[in-house]
Motif scaffolding. Structure first.
Motif, PDB file in Angstrom:
ATOM      1  N   LEU A   1       0.829  -1.208   0.000  1.00  0.00           N
ATOM      2  CA  LEU A   1       0.000   0.000   0.000  1.00  0.00           C
ATOM      3  C   LEU A   1       0.859   1.252   0.000  1.00  0.00           C
ATOM      4  O   LEU A   1       0.599   2.202  -0.751  1.00  0.00           O
ATOM      5  N   MET A   2       1.895   1.281   0.815  1.00  0.00           N
ATOM      6  CA  MET A   2       2.760   2.457   0.866  1.00  0.00           C
ATOM      7  C   MET A   2       3.494   2.668  -0.459  1.00  0.00           C
ATOM      8  O   MET A   2       3.697   3.799  -0.895  1.00  0.00           O
ATOM      9  N   ALA A   3       3.873   1.569  -1.106  1.00  0.00           N
ATOM     10  CA  ALA A   3       4.530   1.683  -2.406  1.00  0.00           C
ATOM     11  C   ALA A   3       3.581   2.301  -3.431  1.00  0.00           C
ATOM     12  O   ALA A   3       3.960   3.179  -4.212  1.00  0.00           O
ATOM     13  N   ILE A   4       2.321   1.869  -3.404  1.00  0.00           N
ATOM     14  CA  ILE A   4       1.333   2.410  -4.349  1.00  0.00           C
ATOM     15  C   ILE A   4       1.029   3.869  -4.035  1.00  0.00           C
ATOM     16  O   ILE A   4       0.822   4.683  -4.947  1.00  0.00           O
ATOM     17  N   VAL A   5       1.005   4.230  -2.756  1.00  0.00           N
ATOM     18  CA  VAL A   5       0.800   5.632  -2.374  1.00  0.00           C
ATOM     19  C   VAL A   5       1.904   6.504  -2.974  1.00  0.00           C
ATOM     20  O   VAL A   5       1.644   7.571  -3.541  1.00  0.00           O
ATOM     21  N   LEU A   6       3.144   6.056  -2.852  1.00  0.00           N
ATOM     22  CA  LEU A   6       4.272   6.817  -3.398  1.00  0.00           C
ATOM     23  C   LEU A   6       4.220   6.905  -4.923  1.00  0.00           C
ATOM     24  O   LEU A   6       4.478   7.960  -5.507  1.00  0.00           O
ATOM     25  N   ILE A   7       3.878   5.788  -5.559  1.00  0.00           N
ATOM     26  CA  ILE A   7       3.825   5.768  -7.027  1.00  0.00           C
ATOM     27  C   ILE A   7       2.745   6.717  -7.536  1.00  0.00           C
ATOM     28  O   ILE A   7       2.982   7.517  -8.457  1.00  0.00           O
ATOM     29  N   THR A   8       1.551   6.642  -6.952  1.00  0.00           N
ATOM     30  CA  THR A   8       0.451   7.490  -7.416  1.00  0.00           C
ATOM     31  C   THR A   8       0.703   8.965  -7.099  1.00  0.00           C
ATOM     32  O   THR A   8       0.333   9.837  -7.883  1.00  0.00           O
ATOM     33  N   ALA A   9       1.338   9.242  -5.966  1.00  0.00           N
ATOM     34  CA  ALA A   9       1.679  10.631  -5.638  1.00  0.00           C
ATOM     35  C   ALA A   9       2.703  11.169  -6.635  1.00  0.00           C
ATOM     36  O   ALA A   9       2.653  12.347  -7.027  1.00  0.00           O
ATOM     37  N   ALA A  10       3.630  10.309  -7.064  1.00  0.00           N
ATOM     38  CA  ALA A  10       4.629  10.720  -8.053  1.00  0.00           C
ATOM     39  C   ALA A  10       3.974  11.028  -9.397  1.00  0.00           C
ATOM     40  O   ALA A  10       4.350  11.989 -10.089  1.00  0.00           O
ATOM     41  N   VAL A  11       2.982  10.229  -9.765  1.00  0.00           N
ATOM     42  CA  VAL A  11       2.248  10.492 -11.011  1.00  0.00           C
ATOM     43  C   VAL A  11       1.568  11.855 -10.938  1.00  0.00           C
ATOM     44  O   VAL A  11       1.595  12.634 -11.900  1.00  0.00           O
ATOM     45  N   ARG A  12       0.988  12.161  -9.789  1.00  0.00           N
ATOM     46  CA  ARG A  12       0.342  13.470  -9.625  1.00  0.00           C
ATOM     47  C   ARG A  12       1.374  14.591  -9.733  1.00  0.00           C
ATOM     48  O   ARG A  12       1.092  15.650 -10.311  1.00  0.00           O
ATOM     49  N   GLN A  13       2.569  14.364  -9.177  1.00  0.00           N
ATOM     50  CA  GLN A  13       3.632  15.361  -9.261  1.00  0.00           C
ATOM     51  C   GLN A  13       4.010  15.636 -10.708  1.00  0.00           C
ATOM     52  O   GLN A  13       4.256  16.793 -11.084  1.00  0.00           O
ATOM     53  N   TYR A  14       4.024  14.600 -11.529  1.00  0.00           N
ATOM     54  CA  TYR A  14       4.350  14.774 -12.946  1.00  0.00           C
ATOM     55  C   TYR A  14       3.385  15.755 -13.607  1.00  0.00           C
ATOM     56  O   TYR A  14       3.797  16.671 -14.328  1.00  0.00           O
ATOM     57  N   PHE A  15       2.084  15.572 -13.342  1.00  0.00           N
ATOM     58  CA  PHE A  15       1.093  16.441 -13.977  1.00  0.00           C
ATOM     59  C   PHE A  15       1.097  17.845 -13.386  1.00  0.00           C
ATOM     60  O   PHE A  15       0.834  18.822 -14.099  1.00  0.00           O
ATOM     61  N   VAL A  16       1.387  17.963 -12.100  1.00  0.00           N
ATOM     62  CA  VAL A  16       1.491  19.291 -11.493  1.00  0.00           C
ATOM     63  C   VAL A  16       2.640  20.066 -12.135  1.00  0.00           C
ATOM     64  O   VAL A  16       2.508  21.259 -12.452  1.00  0.00           O
ATOM     65  N   LEU A  17       3.770  19.412 -12.353  1.00  0.00           N
ATOM     66  CA  LEU A  17       4.918  20.070 -12.984  1.00  0.00           C
ATOM     67  C   LEU A  17       4.592  20.467 -14.415  1.00  0.00           C
ATOM     68  O   LEU A  17       5.047  21.513 -14.903  1.00  0.00           O
TER      69      LEU A  17
ATOM     70  N   GLY B   1       4.714  23.985 -17.260  1.00  0.00           N
ATOM     71  CA  GLY B   1       5.480  23.840 -18.485  1.00  0.00           C
ATOM     72  C   GLY B   1       6.770  23.061 -18.293  1.00  0.00           C
ATOM     73  O   GLY B   1       7.632  23.065 -19.172  1.00  0.00           O
ATOM     74  N   LYS B   2       6.896  22.396 -17.136  1.00  0.00           N
ATOM     75  CA  LYS B   2       8.101  21.608 -16.866  1.00  0.00           C
ATOM     76  C   LYS B   2       7.853  20.154 -17.258  1.00  0.00           C
ATOM     77  O   LYS B   2       7.038  19.469 -16.653  1.00  0.00           O
ATOM     78  N   GLN B   3       8.538  19.710 -18.274  1.00  0.00           N
ATOM     79  CA  GLN B   3       8.382  18.336 -18.740  1.00  0.00           C
ATOM     80  C   GLN B   3       9.394  17.438 -18.029  1.00  0.00           C
ATOM     81  O   GLN B   3      10.592  17.554 -18.232  1.00  0.00           O
ATOM     82  N   LYS B   4       8.897  16.557 -17.181  1.00  0.00           N
ATOM     83  CA  LYS B   4       9.751  15.621 -16.449  1.00  0.00           C
ATOM     84  C   LYS B   4       9.274  14.189 -16.714  1.00  0.00           C
ATOM     85  O   LYS B   4       8.748  13.509 -15.826  1.00  0.00           O
ATOM     86  N   PRO B   5       9.419  13.720 -17.948  1.00  0.00           N
ATOM     87  CA  PRO B   5       8.903  12.383 -18.300  1.00  0.00           C
ATOM     88  C   PRO B   5       9.523  11.257 -17.489  1.00  0.00           C
ATOM     89  O   PRO B   5       8.928  10.187 -17.348  1.00  0.00           O
ATOM     90  N   LEU B   6      10.730  11.487 -16.949  1.00  0.00           N
ATOM     91  CA  LEU B   6      11.377  10.438 -16.158  1.00  0.00           C
ATOM     92  C   LEU B   6      10.561  10.084 -14.915  1.00  0.00           C
ATOM     93  O   LEU B   6      10.608   8.948 -14.438  1.00  0.00           O
ATOM     94  N   ILE B   7       9.812  11.057 -14.394  1.00  0.00           N
ATOM     95  CA  ILE B   7       8.963  10.771 -13.232  1.00  0.00           C
ATOM     96  C   ILE B   7       7.893   9.758 -13.620  1.00  0.00           C
ATOM     97  O   ILE B   7       7.637   8.789 -12.893  1.00  0.00           O
ATOM     98  N   LEU B   8       7.284   9.965 -14.781  1.00  0.00           N
ATOM     99  CA  LEU B   8       6.245   9.061 -15.250  1.00  0.00           C
ATOM    100  C   LEU B   8       6.836   7.697 -15.605  1.00  0.00           C
ATOM    101  O   LEU B   8       6.251   6.650 -15.288  1.00  0.00           O
TER     102      LEU B   8
ATOM    103  N   SER C   1       7.575   5.838 -12.489  1.00  0.00           N
ATOM    104  CA  SER C   1       6.345   5.341 -11.876  1.00  0.00           C
ATOM    105  C   SER C   1       5.871   4.060 -12.556  1.00  0.00           C
ATOM    106  O   SER C   1       5.437   3.118 -11.893  1.00  0.00           O
ATOM    107  N   VAL C   2       5.966   4.045 -13.886  1.00  0.00           N
ATOM    108  CA  VAL C   2       5.562   2.847 -14.636  1.00  0.00           C
ATOM    109  C   VAL C   2       6.479   1.678 -14.305  1.00  0.00           C
ATOM    110  O   VAL C   2       6.024   0.552 -14.061  1.00  0.00           O
ATOM    111  N   VAL C   3       7.788   1.942 -14.283  1.00  0.00           N
ATOM    112  CA  VAL C   3       8.761   0.903 -13.959  1.00  0.00           C
ATOM    113  C   VAL C   3       8.532   0.379 -12.541  1.00  0.00           C
ATOM    114  O   VAL C   3       8.562  -0.839 -12.290  1.00  0.00           O
ATOM    115  N   ALA C   4       8.282   1.297 -11.606  1.00  0.00           N
ATOM    116  CA  ALA C   4       8.037   0.902 -10.222  1.00  0.00           C
ATOM    117  C   ALA C   4       6.777   0.045 -10.108  1.00  0.00           C
ATOM    118  O   ALA C   4       6.739  -0.923  -9.337  1.00  0.00           O
ATOM    119  N   THR C   5       5.749   0.378 -10.892  1.00  0.00           N
ATOM    120  CA  THR C   5       4.514  -0.405 -10.874  1.00  0.00           C
ATOM    121  C   THR C   5       4.755  -1.820 -11.395  1.00  0.00           C
ATOM    122  O   THR C   5       4.269  -2.805 -10.826  1.00  0.00           O
TER     123      THR C   5
END
Length: 396
Positions: free
Chosen positions: A257-273, A277-284, A287-291
């Motif tokens: 559960l904690m791993a999924i919380v971190l992964i989903t929060a990271a996905v949200r961070q990608y869209f917030v950035l 106008g900050k493109q940080k595809p490595l975050i996404l 997240s996919v690799v971690a999933t």
């Protein structure tokens, strides 16, 4: 409670919870996007105290949106507030939690294999965990730590991990997950009630009194709104997690559960950035690799069958008997179970042909993952699971 009435209450409350949740999340996402896309206004607007504006087109029309640095000089006649989406989502969520996990504690919340609780003990532990979780958050967010987001975030993750572990030691796996969702959801609604709304009322009061608003009010609301942004995806996952036992039935489900919380929060961070106008595809990508890594790590091990066992012949009649005894109370045309009055997921074992039809699902859920029968309500034995595994191997 009559099972039929229970089903209707579940449907109505769940539907209301879903609709109000969509409204809340939609408004939250929109205003975060809006705030992050504001541009420096032209001089004529800046002179009026406007701090940022933007233009948008939607539904065949143009929209001009402006945000004041603090507040307008005069309060408008009509001012739209956004609060009831949050409150009704929490209210319907708590009603659903009460119906499913408190009224139905002996079915969904209490797992005798984890802790031998009475219904009232389980309810008190559940409510207590929500009070403790929300209380700890409110204490922390009211200190100077709110100005140090990274440190506060790390502390909250430690607290969340401890709560997650503790809940899995006293409740059923899905009950533990749902209570973590209840804690997060209550924190989010509390951010609106205890932080955002008081700050907004203070701003309105200052404008009406003709005094300069205190910037601290806006900053406090901003902090709590930001916290809600990053907990939105984790709580949405928890809302649907009861359909995916491969996550909560793992022996380290609290860590999953904690791993999924971190992964989903990271996905949200990608869209917030992206809003800035900050493109940080490595975050996404991360997240996919971690999933994928998580999926591989928690994958149930296939039941191993020895060469000697492969020589054993399991007949269709034996399997029909096992299924009828251990699965038939729920997965039948007319279930006899006291909770499931309609076959879950429409899976019905009426004869050997229907059993063979659902063979892949039986292997995944009954033999490998062992999450069926539901909380092993009918006490299926390991020997019976092995018999199913041998029979399934014969079908290939």
């Amino acid at each position: 409670m009559d099972p039929y009435i229970n089903e209707w209450l579940n449907l109505v409350i769940r539907f209301a919870h879903l609709i109000t949740g969509i409204a809340w999340v939609g408004a939250s996402f929109y205003f975060v996007w809006l705030d992050n896309h504001l541009q420096k206004p032209p001089a004529i607007k800046a002179e009026k105290g406007i701090g940022g504006d933007l233009w948008a087109i939607h539904g065949g029309g143009f929209y001009e949106v402006a945000k004041y640095k603090l507040a307008p000089p005069v309060m408008p006649t009509t001012l739209h507030w956004f609060k009831w989406e949050a409150y009704t989502t929490w209210i319907t969520g708590f009603l659903l939690l009460s119906l499913m996990f408190y009224v139905g504690a002996e079915t969904y919340l209490i797992d005798k294999r984890v802790a031998d609780l009475t219904q009232w003990q389980a309810i008190l532990f559940g409510l207590g965990s929500i009070v403790v979780g929300v209380g700890i958050y409110e204490i922390l967010v009211r200190t100077k730590l709110r100005n140090h987001s990274i440190i506060l975030g790390l502390i909250l993750m430690v607290v969340a991990t401890a709560l997650s572990y503790g809940l899995t030691q006293i409740f059923s796996a899905r009950g533990a997950y749902m209570h973590m969702g209840a804690i997060i959801g209550t924190i989010m609604a509390g951010n609106v009630f205890f932080g955002i709304m008081p700050s907004q009322r203070a701003l309105v009061k200052a404008v009406e009194a003709g005094t300069a608003p205190d910037p601290a009010y806006g900053l406090n609301a901003k902090v709590r709104s930001t916290h809600n942004t990053y907990t939105t995806l984790p709580i949405i996952f928890i809302m649907i997690s009861n359909h995916y036992p491969m996550t909560f039935n793992h022996s380290a489900n609290w860590l999953v559960l904690m791993a999924i919380v971190l992964i989903t929060a990271a996905v949200r961070q990608y869209f917030v950035l992206r809003h800035f106008g900050k493109q940080k595809p490595l975050i996404l990508v991360a997240s996919v690799v971690a999933t994928i890594m998580l999926a591989v790590a928690i994958a149930p091990r296939a039941t191993e069958i020895t060469a000697e066992q492969k020589n054993q012949i399991v007949t269709d009649a034996e399997i029909t008997q096992v299924i009828a005894q251990r699965c038939g109370s729920c997965h039948a045309e007319h279930p006899t179970d006291n909770i499931f009055t309609i076959a879950p997921a429409g899976v019905i074992f009426s004869d050997i042909a229907s059993i063979k039809q659902w063979a892949p699902r039986i292997k995944a859920r009954v033999v490998d993952a062992k999450d069926m029968p539901f909380m092993n309500k009918t006490e299926m034995t390991d020997q019976e699971r092995l018999k199913l595994a041998l029979w399934l191997a014969q079908l290939k």
